[in-house]
Design an enzyme around this catalytic site. Structure first.
Site, PDB file in Angstrom:
ATOM      1  N   ALA A   1      -3.084   1.120  13.622  1.00  6.90           N
ATOM      2  CA  ALA A   1      -3.220   0.748  12.211  1.00  6.90           C
ATOM      3  C   ALA A   1      -1.857   0.880  11.532  1.00  6.90           C
ATOM      4  O   ALA A   1      -0.956   1.552  12.034  1.00  6.90           O
ATOM      5  CB  ALA A   1      -4.258   1.615  11.517  1.00  6.90           C
ATOM      6  N   PHE A   2      -1.724   0.246  10.379  1.00  9.93           N
ATOM      7  CA  PHE A   2      -0.398   0.152   9.759  1.00  9.93           C
ATOM      8  C   PHE A   2       0.154   1.506   9.331  1.00  9.93           C
ATOM      9  O   PHE A   2       1.346   1.643   9.084  1.00  9.93           O
ATOM     10  CB  PHE A   2      -0.438  -0.815   8.564  1.00  9.93           C
ATOM     11  CG  PHE A   2      -0.837  -0.172   7.274  1.00  9.93           C
ATOM     12  CD1 PHE A   2      -2.164   0.026   6.948  1.00  9.93           C
ATOM     13  CD2 PHE A   2       0.121   0.261   6.374  1.00  9.93           C
ATOM     14  CE1 PHE A   2      -2.533   0.644   5.760  1.00  9.93           C
ATOM     15  CE2 PHE A   2      -0.230   0.868   5.181  1.00  9.93           C
ATOM     16  CZ  PHE A   2      -1.561   1.060   4.874  1.00  9.93           C
ATOM     17  N   LYS A   3      -0.708   2.514   9.234  1.00 13.20           N
ATOM     18  CA  LYS A   3      -0.222   3.816   8.775  1.00 13.20           C
ATOM     19  C   LYS A   3       0.831   4.403   9.710  1.00 13.20           C
ATOM     20  O   LYS A   3       1.628   5.242   9.312  1.00 13.20           O
ATOM     21  CB  LYS A   3      -1.388   4.767   8.568  1.00 13.20           C
ATOM     22  CG  LYS A   3      -2.238   4.325   7.376  1.00 13.20           C
ATOM     23  CD  LYS A   3      -3.327   5.287   6.990  1.00 13.20           C
ATOM     24  CE  LYS A   3      -4.006   4.842   5.704  1.00 13.20           C
ATOM     25  NZ  LYS A   3      -4.811   3.615   5.896  1.00 13.20           N
ATOM     26  N   ASP A   4       0.847   3.932  10.963  1.00  6.37           N
ATOM     27  CA  ASP A   4       1.892   4.395  11.890  1.00  6.37           C
ATOM     28  C   ASP A   4       3.300   4.057  11.391  1.00  6.37           C
ATOM     29  O   ASP A   4       4.246   4.775  11.689  1.00  6.37           O
ATOM     30  CB  ASP A   4       1.698   3.750  13.265  1.00  6.37           C
ATOM     31  CG  ASP A   4       0.461   4.280  13.996  1.00  6.37           C
ATOM     32  OD1 ASP A   4       0.130   5.463  13.817  1.00  6.37           O
ATOM     33  OD2 ASP A   4      -0.166   3.493  14.730  1.00  6.37           O
TER      34      ASP A   4
ATOM     35  N   LEU B   1       4.048   6.936   9.044  1.00  5.22           N
ATOM     36  CA  LEU B   1       3.898   8.292   9.561  1.00  5.22           C
ATOM     37  C   LEU B   1       4.787   8.591  10.764  1.00  5.22           C
ATOM     38  O   LEU B   1       5.251   9.715  10.920  1.00  5.22           O
ATOM     39  CB  LEU B   1       2.418   8.561   9.856  1.00  5.22           C
ATOM     40  CG  LEU B   1       1.643   8.779   8.546  1.00  5.22           C
ATOM     41  CD1 LEU B   1       0.142   8.644   8.769  1.00  5.22           C
ATOM     42  CD2 LEU B   1       1.965  10.143   7.949  1.00  5.22           C
TER      43      LEU B   1
END
Ligand SMILES: *Cc1c(COP(=O)(O)O)cnc(C)c1O
Length: 479
Positions: A120-123, A126
């Site tokens: 997911a794009f949160k990588d 993060l």
């Protein structure tokens, strides 16, 4: 690189509530939420000229990331070291282009932001944040305890970012039995000694309330050196600005204006698009696409920010009713008046809503368009995209595409919809729409066979705080 005049001074960060000390980049990184309850923002927006944006064409993703983010970091991290952190963070992505564009139609594109370790794009944010935190803490001879609540995606992305980092302990609370099995296993199969998963016998809201309470307990917060990697951390927004430049420059900016459609929950991702525009990127329209949890879509239509009740959907990462990052935009909309933000947020706490003036709404509508997409249309768009392109998209991404096709204003401006998750994270919805069940990519193929480790605790703040104290290594160490 060339830096415009404005950014030659040291960039400071100020709180949206106007009542916390201005800080430099590293302190903002470690602080997360400001002490006055506000969110940190750069005091001024660094800008790139058209010539500087032109010169970004052809850069690799890490090279571009270094160029776009350097003005925010200034000289707090030596350039070579920052470049190395960025290289490492994006080398763990599965696709060489990191954020590849896939064409859907004439001048319509999908930006695939799901090639990182948790799909997911949160990588994007993060993977960089974990490395930045570890570096800064280590340099200061300090440690930190990360505590977060997750309804699914954020937890696994945060754990992947912090696992095995020497200066960090991470505790992630999830509501027991209320996250999907894939999402739970992405968190609980990480066996690193510094990773602690806690299943709470309660809802996601209960988890989030406990995290908030721990942050508001200043004594506890100082004792265990509490830190956050949730979407209010400025460094997360900063890292997300990069891919707006990446797509726009690939599609002809600064000579062409670009439209972005962003599947939205906490407003972090689309706010990064706003930051890119403040920095000089010619963005024509930002489409704020929501599911039926539509507080933001309603706001951009009516100027009224009014909480509803959360209703579960096929796009759970957008099932929210209060958008933490929205306060950052509001701060700019209200001419950066901290007292005004305190008043509006006070009204929201008390009565569950506030309104902004008609002229400010009209001004924001020049850039932002909000639209909610229902479940039926979401499935229909997944089916349609599969039919016309041969490639399935996940329900979050489908909401972005659907909204864009309805409210895109300027057909001459290339349209980029952000694809925020891999189909394999939401196999039920994708199978329902297309008849084909998506498979986990190679890096997660054996996920269902890996051993799990987590604690189960009652919905009780005291019990959770005791658990955190017991395992956070900071308590037995320096100061
Ligand atoms: C977190 C998330 C979103 C929403 O992003 P915000 O920055 O919270 O608006 C959308 N899609 C997916 C898959 C997510 O994980």
């Amino acid at each position: 690189m060339t830096i415009s005049n404005e950014t030659e001074q040291i960039l400071r960060y100020i709180s949206t509530r106007g009542d916390a000390p201005a800080l430099g980049f590293e302190d903002v990184l470690l602080t997360g939420l400001a002490r006055d309850g506000g969110l940190y923002l750069p005091e001024t927006w660094p800008t790139f000229s058209a010539t500087e944006i032109s010169a970004m064409a052809g850069l690799s993703y890490p090279e571009l990331a270094l160029r776009v983010m350097t003005p925010f970091v200034g000289d707090e991290i030596p350039e070579a070291e920052f470049a190395a952190l960025i290289n490492e963070a994006y080398s763990v992505f599965d696709h060489k282009a990191v954020a590849p564009l896939r064409q859907l139609d004439h001048d319509e594109w999908l930006m695939e932001l799901f090639h990182g370790p948790t799909l997911a794009f949160k990588d994007f944010a993060l993977q960089l944040l974990g490395r930045l935190l570890d570096r800064t803490l280590t340099n200061r001879g300090a440690r930190a305890t990360i505590v977060g609540a997750t309804s699914g995606d954020t937890g696994s992305a945060a754990i992947e970012a912090c696992r095995d980092r020497d200066a960090i302990d991470i505790f992630i609370l999830h509501p027991k039995g209320r996250v999907s099995e894939v999402q739970r296993r992405q968190m609980t199969t990480v066996m690193s000694a510094n990773v602690h998963n806690i299943a709470i016998e309660g809802t996601f809201d209960d988890c989030q309330a406990m995290v908030k309470a721990m942050f508001n307990n200043h004594e506890f917060r100082d004792e265990i050196k509490l830190s956050a990697v949730n979407s209010i951390n400025w460094a997360r927004v900063m890292a997300q600005i990069v891919y707006y430049f990446h797509a726009a420059v690939a599609l002809g900016s600064p000579h062409r204006e670009v439209t972005f459609s962003v599947p939205t929950g906490n407003f972090g991702d689309v706010f990064a698009g706003y930051c890119a525009r403040q920095m000089g990127l010619p963005i024509d329209q930002l489409i704020v696409a929501t599911n039926r949890n539509d507080i933001l879509a309603r706001f951009f239509q009516t100027g009224s920010y009014a909480k509803g009740t959360v209703s579960p959907t096929m796009s759970p990462s957008m099932d929210i009713q209060v958008s933490s990052n929205f306060e950052r935009l509001l701060f700019d909309m209200e001419d950066r008046d901290g007292a005004r933000i305190r008043a509006l947020m006070g009204a929201l706490d008390q009565s569950g809503e506030f309104d902004i003036d008609a002229d400010r709404l009209a001004e924001s509508q020049k850039l932002f368009t909000g639209l909610a997409i229902d479940e039926e249309e979401t499935l229909e768009v997944i089916r349609q995209i599969t039919e016309t392109t041969g490639v399935a998209i996940d329900p979050h991404s489908a909401i972005g595409v659907a909204a864009a096709r309805r409210v895109r204003r300027n057909p001459a401006s290339p349209l980029v919809s952000l694809a925020t998750a891999h189909t394999a994270k939401f196999p039920d919805a994708v199978e329902k729409a297309t008849g084909v069940r998506p498979e986990l990519p190679a890096r997660l193929a054996d996920l269902m066979d890996r051993p799990e480790r987590y604690d189960v605790l009652p919905n009780d703040l005291g019990a959770v705080m005791a658990k955190v104290r017991e395992h956070a290594k900071t308590t037995s160490q320096e100061n």
